[in-house]
Design a protein around this motif. Sequence first.
Motif, PDB file in Angstrom:
ATOM      1  N   LEU A 193       0.893  -1.233   0.385  1.00  0.00           N
ATOM      2  CA  LEU A 193      -0.110   0.088   0.082  1.00  0.00           C
ATOM      3  C   LEU A 193       0.862   1.565   0.280  1.00  0.00           C
ATOM      4  O   LEU A 193       0.396   2.632  -0.775  1.00  0.00           O
ATOM      5  N   GLY A 194       1.894   1.259   0.709  1.00  0.00           N
ATOM      6  CA  GLY A 194       3.085   2.433   1.265  1.00  0.00           C
ATOM      7  C   GLY A 194       3.844   2.661   0.068  1.00  0.00           C
ATOM      8  O   GLY A 194       3.766   3.439  -0.781  1.00  0.00           O
ATOM      9  N   LEU A 195       3.529   1.260  -1.541  1.00  0.00           N
ATOM     10  CA  LEU A 195       4.224   1.465  -2.399  1.00  0.00           C
ATOM     11  C   LEU A 195       3.503   2.193  -3.533  1.00  0.00           C
ATOM     12  O   LEU A 195       3.898   2.942  -4.401  1.00  0.00           O
ATOM     13  N   MET A 196       2.107   1.473  -3.725  1.00  0.00           N
ATOM     14  CA  MET A 196       1.057   1.826  -3.763  1.00  0.00           C
ATOM     15  C   MET A 196       1.269   3.848  -4.783  1.00  0.00           C
ATOM     16  O   MET A 196       0.746   4.375  -5.196  1.00  0.00           O
ATOM     17  N   LEU A 197       1.326   4.290  -3.263  1.00  0.00           N
ATOM     18  CA  LEU A 197       1.138   5.807  -2.428  1.00  0.00           C
ATOM     19  C   LEU A 197       2.569   6.295  -3.677  1.00  0.00           C
ATOM     20  O   LEU A 197       2.053   8.449  -3.248  1.00  0.00           O
ATOM     21  N   VAL A 198       2.734   6.065  -4.045  1.00  0.00           N
ATOM     22  CA  VAL A 198       4.590   6.500  -4.104  1.00  0.00           C
ATOM     23  C   VAL A 198       4.508   5.698  -6.104  1.00  0.00           C
ATOM     24  O   VAL A 198       5.972   6.196  -6.034  1.00  0.00           O
ATOM     25  N   ASN A 199       4.003   5.106  -6.008  1.00  0.00           N
ATOM     26  CA  ASN A 199       3.626   4.666  -7.872  1.00  0.00           C
ATOM     27  C   ASN A 199       4.069   5.603  -8.844  1.00  0.00           C
ATOM     28  O   ASN A 199       3.598   6.497  -8.899  1.00  0.00           O
ATOM     29  N   PRO A 200       5.242   4.757  -9.320  1.00  0.00           N
ATOM     30  CA  PRO A 200       5.676   6.217 -10.546  1.00  0.00           C
ATOM     31  C   PRO A 200       4.360   6.514 -11.564  1.00  0.00           C
ATOM     32  O   PRO A 200       4.453   7.750 -12.155  1.00  0.00           O
ATOM     33  N   ALA A 201       4.256   5.867 -11.928  1.00  0.00           N
ATOM     34  CA  ALA A 201       2.312   6.202 -12.659  1.00  0.00           C
ATOM     35  C   ALA A 201       1.764   7.763 -11.964  1.00  0.00           C
ATOM     36  O   ALA A 201       0.967   7.969 -13.133  1.00  0.00           O
ATOM     37  N   LEU A 202       1.527   7.385 -11.240  1.00  0.00           N
ATOM     38  CA  LEU A 202       1.531   9.073 -10.339  1.00  0.00           C
ATOM     39  C   LEU A 202       2.422  10.021 -10.486  1.00  0.00           C
ATOM     40  O   LEU A 202       3.167  10.127 -10.949  1.00  0.00           O
ATOM     41  N   PRO A 203       1.407  11.279 -10.633  1.00  0.00           N
ATOM     42  CA  PRO A 203       2.492  12.666 -10.208  1.00  0.00           C
ATOM     43  C   PRO A 203       3.528  12.687  -9.174  1.00  0.00           C
ATOM     44  O   PRO A 203       2.657  12.759  -8.187  1.00  0.00           O
ATOM     45  N   ASN A 204       4.662  12.664  -9.517  1.00  0.00           N
ATOM     46  CA  ASN A 204       5.500  12.987  -8.161  1.00  0.00           C
ATOM     47  C   ASN A 204       5.249  14.260  -6.970  1.00  0.00           C
ATOM     48  O   ASN A 204       4.755  14.771  -8.218  1.00  0.00           O
ATOM     49  N   ALA A 205       5.037  13.852  -6.289  1.00  0.00           N
ATOM     50  CA  ALA A 205       4.664  15.147  -5.564  1.00  0.00           C
ATOM     51  C   ALA A 205       5.225  16.230  -5.250  1.00  0.00           C
ATOM     52  O   ALA A 205       4.456  17.865  -5.216  1.00  0.00           O
ATOM     53  N   TYR A 206       6.433  15.504  -5.740  1.00  0.00           N
ATOM     54  CA  TYR A 206       7.766  16.653  -5.723  1.00  0.00           C
ATOM     55  C   TYR A 206       7.811  17.697  -6.923  1.00  0.00           C
ATOM     56  O   TYR A 206       7.526  19.589  -6.696  1.00  0.00           O
ATOM     57  N   SER A 207       7.399  17.120  -7.742  1.00  0.00           N
ATOM     58  CA  SER A 207       6.771  18.029  -8.926  1.00  0.00           C
ATOM     59  C   SER A 207       6.009  18.639  -9.330  1.00  0.00           C
ATOM     60  O   SER A 207       6.036  20.016  -9.761  1.00  0.00           O
ATOM     61  N   VAL A 208       5.042  18.167  -8.437  1.00  0.00           N
ATOM     62  CA  VAL A 208       3.810  19.065  -8.394  1.00  0.00           C
ATOM     63  C   VAL A 208       4.377  20.311  -7.724  1.00  0.00           C
ATOM     64  O   VAL A 208       3.477  21.240  -8.080  1.00  0.00           O
ATOM     65  N   ALA A 209       4.534  19.793  -6.555  1.00  0.00           N
ATOM     66  CA  ALA A 209       5.265  21.092  -5.643  1.00  0.00           C
ATOM     67  C   ALA A 209       6.085  22.410  -6.460  1.00  0.00           C
ATOM     68  O   ALA A 209       5.370  23.338  -6.032  1.00  0.00           O
ATOM     69  N   ASN A 210       6.784  21.694  -7.392  1.00  0.00           N
ATOM     70  CA  ASN A 210       7.218  23.070  -7.993  1.00  0.00           C
ATOM     71  C   ASN A 210       6.380  23.499  -9.183  1.00  0.00           C
ATOM     72  O   ASN A 210       7.373  23.900  -9.524  1.00  0.00           O
ATOM     73  N   GLY A 211       5.416  23.036  -9.692  1.00  0.00           N
ATOM     74  CA  GLY A 211       5.290  23.640 -10.812  1.00  0.00           C
ATOM     75  C   GLY A 211       5.215  22.762 -12.431  1.00  0.00           C
ATOM     76  O   GLY A 211       4.855  22.894 -13.360  1.00  0.00           O
ATOM     77  N   SER A 212       5.615  21.935 -11.646  1.00  0.00           N
ATOM     78  CA  SER A 212       6.819  21.072 -13.557  1.00  0.00           C
ATOM     79  C   SER A 212       5.622  19.858 -13.687  1.00  0.00           C
ATOM     80  O   SER A 212       5.725  19.205 -14.828  1.00  0.00           O
ATOM     81  N   ALA A 213       5.011  19.173 -12.672  1.00  0.00           N
ATOM     82  CA  ALA A 213       3.292  18.505 -12.964  1.00  0.00           C
ATOM     83  C   ALA A 213       2.324  19.399 -13.006  1.00  0.00           C
ATOM     84  O   ALA A 213       2.106  19.467 -11.907  1.00  0.00           O
ATOM     85  N   GLU A 214       0.939  18.368 -13.140  1.00  0.00           N
ATOM     86  CA  GLU A 214      -0.387  18.799 -12.121  1.00  0.00           C
ATOM     87  C   GLU A 214      -0.827  17.621 -12.344  1.00  0.00           C
ATOM     88  O   GLU A 214      -0.693  17.088 -12.003  1.00  0.00           O
ATOM     89  N   ALA A 215      -1.383  18.063 -11.086  1.00  0.00           N
ATOM     90  CA  ALA A 215      -2.311  16.247 -10.106  1.00  0.00           C
ATOM     91  C   ALA A 215      -3.370  16.286 -11.171  1.00  0.00           C
ATOM     92  O   ALA A 215      -3.918  16.725 -11.747  1.00  0.00           O
ATOM     93  N   LEU A 216      -3.534  15.230 -11.153  1.00  0.00           N
ATOM     94  CA  LEU A 216      -4.811  14.335 -12.295  1.00  0.00           C
ATOM     95  C   LEU A 216      -6.207  14.937 -10.433  1.00  0.00           C
ATOM     96  O   LEU A 216      -6.303  14.707  -9.371  1.00  0.00           O
TER      97      LEU A 216
END
Length: 473
Positions: A193-216
């Motif tokens: 479950l923990g690994l699912m929370l950081v699965n590469p298929a999801l937008p990376n939290a750090y990238s979303v935070a710095n604006g280089s990616a967007e949340a689904l």
Amino acid sequence: MNMAADNREIARQVVEAIGGRENIASFAHCATRLRIMVYDQKKIDQKKVEQIDKVKGAFFNSGQYQVIFGTGTVNQIFEAVESLGMESTSKEELKSQAKKSGNPFQRAIRTFGDVFVPIIPVLVATGLFMGLRGLLTQDTVLAWFGATPDDISANFLLFTQVLTDTAFAFLPALVAWSAFRVFGGSPVLGIVLGLMLVNPALPNAYSVANGSAEALMIFDFIPVVGYQGSVLPAFFIGLLGAKFERFLRKRIPDAIDLIVTPFLTLLVMITLGLFAIGPVFHSLEEVVLNATTFLLELPFGIAGLVIGFFNQIIVVTGVHHIFNFLEIQLLEKTGSNPFNAIVTSAMAAQGAACLAVGLKTRNKKLKALSLPSAFSALLGISEPAIFGVNLRYVRPFVIGLIGGGVGGFMASIFQLEATGMAITVIPGTLLYLNSQLPLYILCNVTAMAIAFVLTWMFGFNDKMLEEVHSEAN
């Protein structure tokens, strides 16, 4: 043989002083303490326990009577208690019994600590890797080898990045694993479950935070991102997931349990985790982090003064594990930990106050207790100094609080920031292997000097020792 006989006699005296074997429900030990569950706390003769040879202090906390012997010694005493014909229990069973005692807040903090303490060694190692990387990439250190920052290979930096980033990138897996373990679920489900929370298929939290990616955006209003570095979502997924798994196992036939229970647990919990638990508790996490950052950024060293003074009082109450969560959050979000230097000064001051007692007293037993306890505090374990010496005579403890407040004040003024957590005082220097090291040492030395001098002058004399002994008799 003589040492073994001595330990058996000490064990016998401990058992007798806490009301005899009929008053002992169960016992176990940790790194420094014998932990005993008793039926009747009133039967414990506190003064008698404290006068037993090798005992560095004793107190009742978290539903357990804890007798401090120190590392190594506690293992020998534990074996000696077992040799008296008493049956020990595991620390997990002891904790299960202890959870029934204390007020709701204490029980909640204790549970929080049970989840986070097992993952701290990994975070300690990560902090040391950060410190070493900082040391090895300093211009001055590189100059010793005739090199400059431009000479550092990209492959070497990538290797150090693997060492320093992995634990925090997969932190939800560590937290969910530990939560499943504590709350009675299957730890392997927590890991997945923990690994699912950081699965590469999801937008990376750090990238979303710095604006280089967007949340689904799910259903056009639920933002879904990866939870790299998050703590609370993984904690509550672990808590609820373990309870849900146990609920299923009681109701699903054994013939299909192996297939159905993991399937439903993972499906239900990751759905709740990504669409409900994650967004809600990640927002709460941000509130906690912002409040902590606000406190630490208060001007004029106010945060250091307050935290440095009160930290060891919080240690006495047994709810200091809440700081683990705050420090993990600071490291994950900011890459540094201002708490560490402040708390270190508080521990160093208690150690110095204990040292002053040990050097000033003429009582051989108190001297033999104080000096190792002071050294233990300088290695980052202040309980022997607090419970074995300083609190017993009160004044050294209060003076230690003052020294800790001054040292914490200086740490805030200098804006010291550790690269990791969980190691303090002398071992803690490894978290400041950069330009901060001289200031780190200065803060600790100042806190220790104030605590030592004031304790020597006003905090202790052997008349106080006589008063304590007369009260015991």
